[in-house]
Design an enzyme around this catalytic site. Sequence first.
Site, PDB file in Angstrom:
ATOM      1  N   GLY A  11       0.914  -1.266  -0.043  1.00  0.00           N
ATOM      2  CA  GLY A  11       0.039  -0.036   0.026  1.00  0.00           C
ATOM      3  C   GLY A  11       0.917   1.453   0.123  1.00  0.00           C
ATOM      4  O   GLY A  11       2.038   1.125  -0.300  1.00  0.00           O
ATOM      5  N   PHE A  12       0.401   2.447   0.282  1.00  0.00           N
ATOM      6  CA  PHE A  12       0.951   3.704   0.266  1.00  0.00           C
ATOM      7  C   PHE A  12       2.086   3.848   1.325  1.00  0.00           C
ATOM      8  O   PHE A  12       3.175   4.043   0.742  1.00  0.00           O
ATOM      9  CB  PHE A  12      -0.273   4.775   0.458  1.00  0.00           C
ATOM     10  CG  PHE A  12       0.286   6.014   0.775  1.00  0.00           C
ATOM     11  CD1 PHE A  12       1.537   6.802   0.270  1.00  0.00           C
ATOM     12  CD2 PHE A  12      -0.286   6.766   1.932  1.00  0.00           C
ATOM     13  CE1 PHE A  12       1.943   7.700   0.790  1.00  0.00           C
ATOM     14  CE2 PHE A  12       0.082   8.030   2.405  1.00  0.00           C
ATOM     15  CZ  PHE A  12       1.332   8.568   1.609  1.00  0.00           C
ATOM     16  N   ASP A  32       0.475  -8.919   1.311  1.00  0.00           N
ATOM     17  CA  ASP A  32      -0.573  -7.912   1.017  1.00  0.00           C
ATOM     18  C   ASP A  32      -1.783  -8.764   0.191  1.00  0.00           C
ATOM     19  O   ASP A  32      -1.337  -9.763  -0.358  1.00  0.00           O
ATOM     20  CB  ASP A  32      -0.264  -6.822   0.041  1.00  0.00           C
ATOM     21  CG  ASP A  32      -0.877  -5.669   0.206  1.00  0.00           C
ATOM     22  OD1 ASP A  32      -0.413  -4.424   0.657  1.00  0.00           O
ATOM     23  OD2 ASP A  32      -2.313  -5.537  -0.217  1.00  0.00           O
ATOM     24  N   ASN A  33      -3.015  -8.280   0.331  1.00  0.00           N
ATOM     25  CA  ASN A  33      -4.019  -9.053  -0.584  1.00  0.00           C
ATOM     26  C   ASN A  33      -4.305  -8.171  -1.822  1.00  0.00           C
ATOM     27  O   ASN A  33      -4.868  -8.352  -2.352  1.00  0.00           O
ATOM     28  CB  ASN A  33      -5.072  -9.362   0.249  1.00  0.00           C
ATOM     29  CG  ASN A  33      -6.055  -8.232   0.518  1.00  0.00           C
ATOM     30  OD1 ASN A  33      -5.451  -6.937   0.353  1.00  0.00           O
ATOM     31  ND2 ASN A  33      -7.323  -8.534   1.016  1.00  0.00           N
ATOM     32  N   THR A  36      -6.097  -2.547  -1.874  1.00  0.00           N
ATOM     33  CA  THR A  36      -5.864  -1.208  -2.357  1.00  0.00           C
ATOM     34  C   THR A  36      -4.480  -0.826  -2.658  1.00  0.00           C
ATOM     35  O   THR A  36      -3.981   0.156  -3.151  1.00  0.00           O
ATOM     36  CB  THR A  36      -6.355  -0.124  -1.210  1.00  0.00           C
ATOM     37  OG1 THR A  36      -5.820  -0.611   0.130  1.00  0.00           O
ATOM     38  CG2 THR A  36      -7.962   0.050  -1.098  1.00  0.00           C
ATOM     39  N   VAL A  58      -4.809 -10.868   5.781  1.00  0.00           N
ATOM     40  CA  VAL A  58      -4.616 -11.192   7.234  1.00  0.00           C
ATOM     41  C   VAL A  58      -5.900 -11.819   8.005  1.00  0.00           C
ATOM     42  O   VAL A  58      -5.340 -12.018   9.237  1.00  0.00           O
ATOM     43  CB  VAL A  58      -4.076  -9.744   7.747  1.00  0.00           C
ATOM     44  CG1 VAL A  58      -2.680  -9.238   7.310  1.00  0.00           C
ATOM     45  CG2 VAL A  58      -5.146  -8.706   7.631  1.00  0.00           C
ATOM     46  N   ASN A  98      -4.665 -12.543  14.291  1.00  0.00           N
ATOM     47  CA  ASN A  98      -3.731 -13.244  13.762  1.00  0.00           C
ATOM     48  C   ASN A  98      -2.338 -12.672  13.818  1.00  0.00           C
ATOM     49  O   ASN A  98      -1.300 -13.774  14.129  1.00  0.00           O
ATOM     50  CB  ASN A  98      -3.969 -13.457  12.262  1.00  0.00           C
ATOM     51  CG  ASN A  98      -5.140 -14.340  11.966  1.00  0.00           C
ATOM     52  OD1 ASN A  98      -5.175 -15.312  12.601  1.00  0.00           O
ATOM     53  ND2 ASN A  98      -5.964 -14.209  11.173  1.00  0.00           N
ATOM     54  N   GLY A 101      -1.104 -13.095  17.321  1.00  0.00           N
ATOM     55  CA  GLY A 101      -0.911 -14.704  17.537  1.00  0.00           C
ATOM     56  C   GLY A 101       0.577 -14.789  17.064  1.00  0.00           C
ATOM     57  O   GLY A 101       1.316 -15.697  17.861  1.00  0.00           O
ATOM     58  N   TYR A 144     -14.295   1.235  10.255  1.00  0.00           N
ATOM     59  CA  TYR A 144     -12.781   1.461  10.391  1.00  0.00           C
ATOM     60  C   TYR A 144     -12.618   1.973  11.680  1.00  0.00           C
ATOM     61  O   TYR A 144     -11.632   1.148  12.358  1.00  0.00           O
ATOM     62  CB  TYR A 144     -12.422   2.759   9.448  1.00  0.00           C
ATOM     63  CG  TYR A 144     -11.315   2.927   9.088  1.00  0.00           C
ATOM     64  CD1 TYR A 144     -10.275   2.293   8.688  1.00  0.00           C
ATOM     65  CD2 TYR A 144     -10.792   4.315   9.841  1.00  0.00           C
ATOM     66  CE1 TYR A 144      -8.740   2.538   8.537  1.00  0.00           C
ATOM     67  CE2 TYR A 144      -9.402   4.755   9.653  1.00  0.00           C
ATOM     68  CZ  TYR A 144      -8.531   3.893   8.993  1.00  0.00           C
ATOM     69  OH  TYR A 144      -7.137   4.294   8.826  1.00  0.00           O
TER      70      TYR A 144
HETATM   71  P1  NAD Z   1      -3.623   1.942   1.615  1.00  0.00           P
HETATM   72  O1  NAD Z   1      -4.919   1.494   1.485  1.00  0.00           O
HETATM   73  O2  NAD Z   1      -2.676   2.560   0.677  1.00  0.00           O
HETATM   74  O3  NAD Z   1      -2.734   0.433   2.129  1.00  0.00           O
HETATM   75  C1  NAD Z   1      -3.271  -0.580   2.959  1.00  0.00           C
HETATM   76  C2  NAD Z   1      -2.805  -1.830   2.420  1.00  0.00           C
HETATM   77  O4  NAD Z   1      -3.298  -2.979   3.130  1.00  0.00           O
HETATM   78  C3  NAD Z   1      -2.952  -2.185   0.665  1.00  0.00           C
HETATM   79  O5  NAD Z   1      -1.772  -2.573   0.207  1.00  0.00           O
HETATM   80  C4  NAD Z   1      -4.085  -3.324   0.824  1.00  0.00           C
HETATM   81  O6  NAD Z   1      -4.201  -4.008  -0.258  1.00  0.00           O
HETATM   82  C5  NAD Z   1      -3.792  -3.908   2.042  1.00  0.00           C
HETATM   83  N1  NAD Z   1      -4.826  -4.646   2.575  1.00  0.00           N
HETATM   84  C6  NAD Z   1      -6.105  -4.313   3.018  1.00  0.00           C
HETATM   85  N2  NAD Z   1      -6.676  -5.342   3.266  1.00  0.00           N
HETATM   86  C7  NAD Z   1      -5.853  -6.042   3.687  1.00  0.00           C
HETATM   87  C8  NAD Z   1      -6.022  -7.866   4.016  1.00  0.00           C
HETATM   88  N3  NAD Z   1      -7.363  -8.322   4.405  1.00  0.00           N
HETATM   89  N4  NAD Z   1      -5.038  -8.628   3.905  1.00  0.00           N
HETATM   90  C9  NAD Z   1      -3.782  -8.127   3.582  1.00  0.00           C
HETATM   91  N5  NAD Z   1      -3.745  -7.013   3.044  1.00  0.00           N
HETATM   92  C10 NAD Z   1      -4.738  -6.000   2.936  1.00  0.00           C
HETATM   93  O7  NAD Z   1      -3.534   2.629   2.739  1.00  0.00           O
HETATM   94  P2  NAD Z   1      -2.279   3.391   3.579  1.00  0.00           P
HETATM   95  O8  NAD Z   1      -2.553   4.919   3.648  1.00  0.00           O
HETATM   96  O9  NAD Z   1      -0.998   2.810   2.980  1.00  0.00           O
HETATM   97  O10 NAD Z   1      -2.526   2.783   5.218  1.00  0.00           O
HETATM   98  C11 NAD Z   1      -1.652   1.858   5.694  1.00  0.00           C
HETATM   99  C12 NAD Z   1      -2.043   1.740   7.150  1.00  0.00           C
HETATM  100  O11 NAD Z   1      -2.047   2.959   7.942  1.00  0.00           O
HETATM  101  C13 NAD Z   1      -3.491   1.416   7.258  1.00  0.00           C
HETATM  102  O12 NAD Z   1      -3.834   0.294   8.622  1.00  0.00           O
HETATM  103  C14 NAD Z   1      -4.282   2.802   7.753  1.00  0.00           C
HETATM  104  O13 NAD Z   1      -5.397   2.380   8.677  1.00  0.00           O
HETATM  105  C15 NAD Z   1      -3.336   3.333   8.689  1.00  0.00           C
HETATM  106  N6  NAD Z   1      -3.335   4.772   8.550  1.00  0.00           N
HETATM  107  C16 NAD Z   1      -3.062   5.451   7.570  1.00  0.00           C
HETATM  108  C17 NAD Z   1      -3.207   6.946   7.447  1.00  0.00           C
HETATM  109  C18 NAD Z   1      -3.042   7.756   6.101  1.00  0.00           C
HETATM  110  O14 NAD Z   1      -3.192   8.923   6.376  1.00  0.00           O
HETATM  111  N7  NAD Z   1      -2.476   7.212   5.308  1.00  0.00           N
HETATM  112  C19 NAD Z   1      -4.007   7.611   8.596  1.00  0.00           C
HETATM  113  C20 NAD Z   1      -4.127   6.708   9.858  1.00  0.00           C
HETATM  114  C21 NAD Z   1      -3.769   5.282   9.740  1.00  0.00           C
END
Ligand code: NAD
Length: 316
Positions: A11-12, A32-33, A36, A58, A98, A101, A144
Amino acid sequence: MKRILVTGGAGFIGSHLCSRLINEGHDVICLDNFFTGAKSNVLHLIGNPRFELVRHDVINPYHAEVDEIYNLACPASPVHYQYNAIKTIKTSVMGAINMLGLAKRVNAKILQASTSEVYGDPAIHPQDESYWGNVNPIGIRSCYDEGKRCAEALFMDYHRQNRVRIKIVRIFNTYGPNMHPNDGRVVSNFITQAIANRDITLYGDGRQTRSFQYIDDLVEGLIRVMDTDDKFIGPVNIGNPEEFTIKELAETVVRLTGSKSGFVHAKLPEDDPKQRQPDITYAKNLLGWSPQVKLEEGLKNTITYFKNLGNERNVL
Ligand code: NAD
Ligand code: UDP
């Protein structure tokens, strides 16, 4: 050299974290799945013998011998986390169970990517870590917010009950390269609209505020938290306290892109927080951490990224 598991690594945020950890000489498993995230975010790491990319969800158990786990897997944009709300809760809650654990079995340190959303639509301003929040438990954001709050509870209980070495980081709005162009969050929306000279979509009157942190500052904060001794568990806010209205952000993006875009108002989403600003005293005092990148500098880098973006994001 450590063996490190990054869930949500494509992800990002995860992709930047993987790059930084690989550059520091660690072995990284990126799990990663691809809901996004995208392979294109970590394409530059594929082929590196210290990097492994694993397609895994996950909500199912996973096993690997690792020293550290960064648990980032979860869609973060309201558009995407509301797309399949039940899956979002499962990802946060079952994902936490998970990964905790796994941490317990292999005695790994584990860091949870929590969020400023645990404070909901905050009644105190700025938000410090002692605030318990103002979250609607039955609203459209609760999949969320409550998922992340439950994950924090699980982290604390695994720590108290099983002495798992945990770290909880409450991340505030973060932006930068590798955001998906269709991510739906405000910075990527405004930049892609401005580059295409399309109208900028202000939800509501645009007077709600957010405090935007550049990705490099966040990654530095995450690594500093992971590197603390076992007594430090958080939760700790990691964010940039410079607060802007959404209208101000839109005007800045239009100015920096030299865009001809106008502004249109759209409906304010339900339960949209009116204000958000981190109190980062704790992070400053305990980690010596504070954000270094100003909004305009970070936006310029992000604009350059979106201008140069090819089609591979849509393919991979
Ligand atoms: P994103 O959507 O770009 O990344 C999330 C990643 O998790 C993606 O690669 C997605 O494919 C993967 N994913 C989602 N569900 C999954 C699953 N069930 N199994 C395996 N992989 C899975 O978002 P991001 O901005 O990179 O956020 C990453 C983390 O940081 C998240 O947990 C988010 O809640 C947290 N976060 C981000 C922000 C922000 O501003 N970017 C703020 C607060 C918290
Ligand atoms: N927003 C907006 N236009 C957009 C996308 C978002 O005005 O195209 C607003 C949204 O209503 C919220 C803020 O920008 O007040 C931040 O939204 P985002 O989805 O980035 O993250 P949030 O902090 O709400 O989770």
